[in-house]
Design a protein around this motif. Sequence first.
Motif, PDB file in Angstrom:
ATOM      1  N   CYS A 195       1.031  -1.147  -0.020  1.00  0.00           N
ATOM      2  CA  CYS A 195      -0.109   0.025  -0.041  1.00  0.00           C
ATOM      3  C   CYS A 195       0.870   1.258  -0.026  1.00  0.00           C
ATOM      4  CB  CYS A 195      -1.032   0.131   1.245  1.00  0.00           C
ATOM      5  SG  CYS A 195      -0.081   0.272   2.436  1.00  0.00           S
ATOM      6  N   GLY A 196       2.200   1.280   0.074  1.00  0.00           N
ATOM      7  CA  GLY A 196       3.091   2.300   0.001  1.00  0.00           C
ATOM      8  C   GLY A 196       3.499   2.777   1.391  1.00  0.00           C
ATOM      9  N   LYS A 197       3.646   1.963   2.305  1.00  0.00           N
ATOM     10  CA  LYS A 197       4.084   2.425   3.787  1.00  0.00           C
ATOM     11  C   LYS A 197       5.706   2.844   3.677  1.00  0.00           C
ATOM     12  CE  LYS A 197       2.863  -1.353   5.842  1.00  0.00           C
ATOM     13  NZ  LYS A 197       2.224  -2.232   4.851  1.00  0.00           N
ATOM     14  N   SER A 198       6.440   1.839   3.113  1.00  0.00           N
ATOM     15  CA  SER A 198       7.852   1.930   2.957  1.00  0.00           C
ATOM     16  C   SER A 198       8.110   2.973   2.016  1.00  0.00           C
ATOM     17  CB  SER A 198       8.327   0.702   2.561  1.00  0.00           C
ATOM     18  OG  SER A 198       8.237  -0.430   3.375  1.00  0.00           O
ATOM     19  N   THR A 199       7.218   3.376   1.117  1.00  0.00           N
ATOM     20  CA  THR A 199       7.484   4.514   0.114  1.00  0.00           C
ATOM     21  C   THR A 199       7.370   5.679   0.659  1.00  0.00           C
ATOM     22  OG1 THR A 199       6.897   3.255  -1.633  1.00  0.00           O
ATOM     23  CG2 THR A 199       6.728   5.582  -1.930  1.00  0.00           C
TER      24      THR A 199
END
Lengths: 188, 263
Positions: free
Chosen positions: A42-46
């Motif tokens: 879902c893009g947490k690390s991004t």
Amino acid sequence: MSDEPILSYREVVAGYAKPVVGPVSFDLGPGDVLGLVGPNGCGKSTLIGALTGTSKVLSGEVVRKPGTTIAYQRQRPVRETDVPLRADELLRLTAATAEPPPSLRPLLKTRVDRLSGGQFQLLTVWACLGGDARLVILDEPTNNMDPDAVAALSELLLSSRGDRAVLVVTHDARFFTGVPARVLEVGR
Amino acid sequence: MTFAQVFDPLFRVPLANGFLLALVLPLLGAYVRLRNEWLAALGLAQVTAAGGVMAILIGVHPLAGSLGAAVVAAAIKGRTERSGNDVYAALLFFGWSAALLGAANSTRGEELSHSLLEGQLYFTTWSNLGAALALVTIVATAGTWLSKRLLLEHFFPESLAANGASPWKLHLAFDLLVAFSVALATESIGVMATFALVFLPPWVSFRIAASWKRALAHCAGFSVTAYVAAFVLAIVLDQPFGPMLVGALVAGSLVLLPFRARR
């Protein structure tokens, strides 16, 4: 102790060539524990990469209090199969001089490549929490951990709050049961 | 030859020069291995050999050519911004090709090419020893600083960038130090002996040492012991030094490898 946030995300949209996640806003102050929760991909690390430089801030603003030092435990810690570094040597690298938790003490004289995945994960978490960084980022810290290790991790978070801020990225919202943390859902 | 000739004043400078290289190269090799760049020494050694041969062709001192080629190779490696052995493999093939083609087109180049490949420790001079002393001084001065950052960057790769440091500067500094060391060593002991000093002691030490600190001590101890044994045997038995050193390192590795760290 100043109430000025250690880290602020203001309407941040993060990504690479195209947006991946956002807009997201939050403030993180001394003693705060914030959980960024969402499913895998879902893009947490991004979103965290917008702070560390591995992704781009496409709009909005990331504001970091000047002089803030960061300790970052990545999603998949680098664990070599043949490196003779001892656990206590790893802790010295990050200046993690605080007394280690009981679960780690018997392992301090062991080479890191002889630890189990869960033990190594716990060690790298403590290497970040036990040092003097004002902002600690833990990316999926429960990976490789059995229930006992997850419980030990919760204890580490509770016992090491002080005036630092901790940002925990995880797909498993259950981790925050019993941990006094704010939880922000990402990607919904 | 006899054992007494080991102490001949003629051999003092070569003995000291090789000793310093045998001390430093495996220590750097430990960090090269940590970065999974174990082909670095062979790739850089071939390029520096090519630089030495090319220098002869254009009338420049071979050591200057070797050092220049090493710096260019490290810069190319730095520009690619990737760790691992791919770039060093490419440098190895380029260096090998350029050295042999250069040698084929010059009498002195051919002579130098042979000496760089096989080593010419007994003909090293005070300038070689001075450069080796400079290398030891650099490693002794910057070693602790560099060690901490290389280890930290290995286990917590985002930490340096997250705190405003530039990882590429660290990589470039280390690559240049390795390139400088390999260039000096190739000039003195040859391509394969240089590669053996960088590769074999860390390979063994990483298996048998109980800690990083001990691994570095093992590297230096093993390397220096093998070097002194090879130096003495090469003189007493009237054998070429380079192959003798590689043989001593391989034999020592076979003896030590069965030992494993208990923890």
